[in-house]
Design an enzyme around this catalytic site. Structure first.
Site, PDB file in Angstrom:
ATOM      1  N   GLY A 179       0.787  -1.220   0.000  1.00 51.51           N
ATOM      2  CA  GLY A 179       0.000   0.000   0.000  1.00 51.51           C
ATOM      3  C   GLY A 179       0.822   1.274   0.000  1.00 51.51           C
ATOM      4  N   SER A 180       0.649   2.121  -1.011  1.00 48.83           N
ATOM      5  CA  SER A 180       1.532   3.272  -1.141  1.00 48.83           C
ATOM      6  C   SER A 180       1.076   4.180  -2.275  1.00 48.83           C
ATOM      7  CB  SER A 180       2.969   2.789  -1.386  1.00 48.83           C
ATOM      8  OG  SER A 180       2.969   1.708  -2.287  1.00 48.83           O
ATOM      9  N   ARG A 181       1.983   5.090  -2.730  1.00 52.77           N
ATOM     10  CA  ARG A 181       1.598   6.048  -3.756  1.00 52.77           C
ATOM     11  C   ARG A 181       2.812   6.441  -4.591  1.00 52.77           C
ATOM     12  NH1 ARG A 181      -0.545  11.552  -1.520  1.00 52.77           N
ATOM     13  NH2 ARG A 181       1.076  12.724  -2.584  1.00 52.77           N
TER      14      ARG A 181
END
Length: 233
Positions: A190-192
């Protein structure tokens, strides 16, 4: 026979080697849990399958026309705005177009180069682990920043750790040349990704659109394509 092999390849997606240690740990945990109580073994089996799914690394078909910027990540286009790039990128401290792609825990987390070019800057910055969807995560969260020069234009690509992510992995170093769509790293759980583009670039995605790493065209640096209109159906 060829048709059967093609079907197997479509079903059995390759797993990136970065996932192997986690898969082994999940398998060992599954065996131990099953030995303690068989229903827990089934829970462990589901967890192991999810870990395999998380570290999948499917092949992608990448458009290669000069000037196109493809998505470096699978996920949702969560923000399209103008912003001053992080100082560590050593880009001019003036507004650029920023496109953010948010990856949840079910997206493929292998990151791909948005353009063909040479890496002129890489810098890791420790930080917090706020929700990666928050705008301030660009400045406060742990991140790995790259500058890629393509045909005289420099763009910034920032891997940002999220609320669950605890490790940014980079496969490249300063001076390396990348092909468009080539793998350059991944972020666990989970990240960007933030992409900083010149204001002259024509953005070709809409807010909320689902992007596919190495395939979805985010922008056109040469602005040869007309602006696109979007509606939510």
């Amino acid at each position: 026979m060829t048709g059967i092999l093609d079907s197997i390849r479509r079903i059995v997606v390759p797993i990136h080697k970065e996932g192997y240690p986690f898969i082994v740990i999940a398998l060992i945990a599954t065996i131990l849990l099953g030995w303690l109580w068989s229903p827990l073994g089934w829970v462990g089996t589901i967890l192991t399958l999810w870990v395999c799914y998380f570290f999948r690394d499917p092949p992608r078909v990448t458009p290669v026309r000069e000037g196109l910027v493809v998505s470096p990540a699978d996920g949702r286009v969560s923000l399209i705005t103008t912003a001053v790039p992080p100082a560590e990128l050593e880009l001019p401290q003036e507004p650029m177009t920023r496109v953010s792609v948010f990856m949840n825990v079910f997206d493929c987390h292998v990151n791909r180069s948005p353009v063909a070019g040479r890496i002129t800057q890489i810098l890791y910055t420790p930080g917090l682990f706020l929700n990666a969807e928050l705008d301030k995560a660009s400045d406060d969260n742990e991140r790995n920043s790259l500058v890629i020069e393509t045909n005289g234009t420099k763009i910034g690509v920032v891997q940002i750790a999220g609320l669950v992510a605890r490790r940014i992995v980079s496969f490249v170093k300063t001076g390396d040349s990348l092909g468009v769509g080539e793998r350059f790293g991944l972020i666990r759980f989970g990240s960007r990704l933030d992409i900083y583009l010149p204001l002259s670039a024509q953005v070709l995605v809409g807010l909320g659109q689902t992007a596919v790493a190495g395939e979805t065209v985010l922008a056109d640096l040469g602005a040869t394509e007309p602006a696109r209109q979007f509606h939510v159906g």
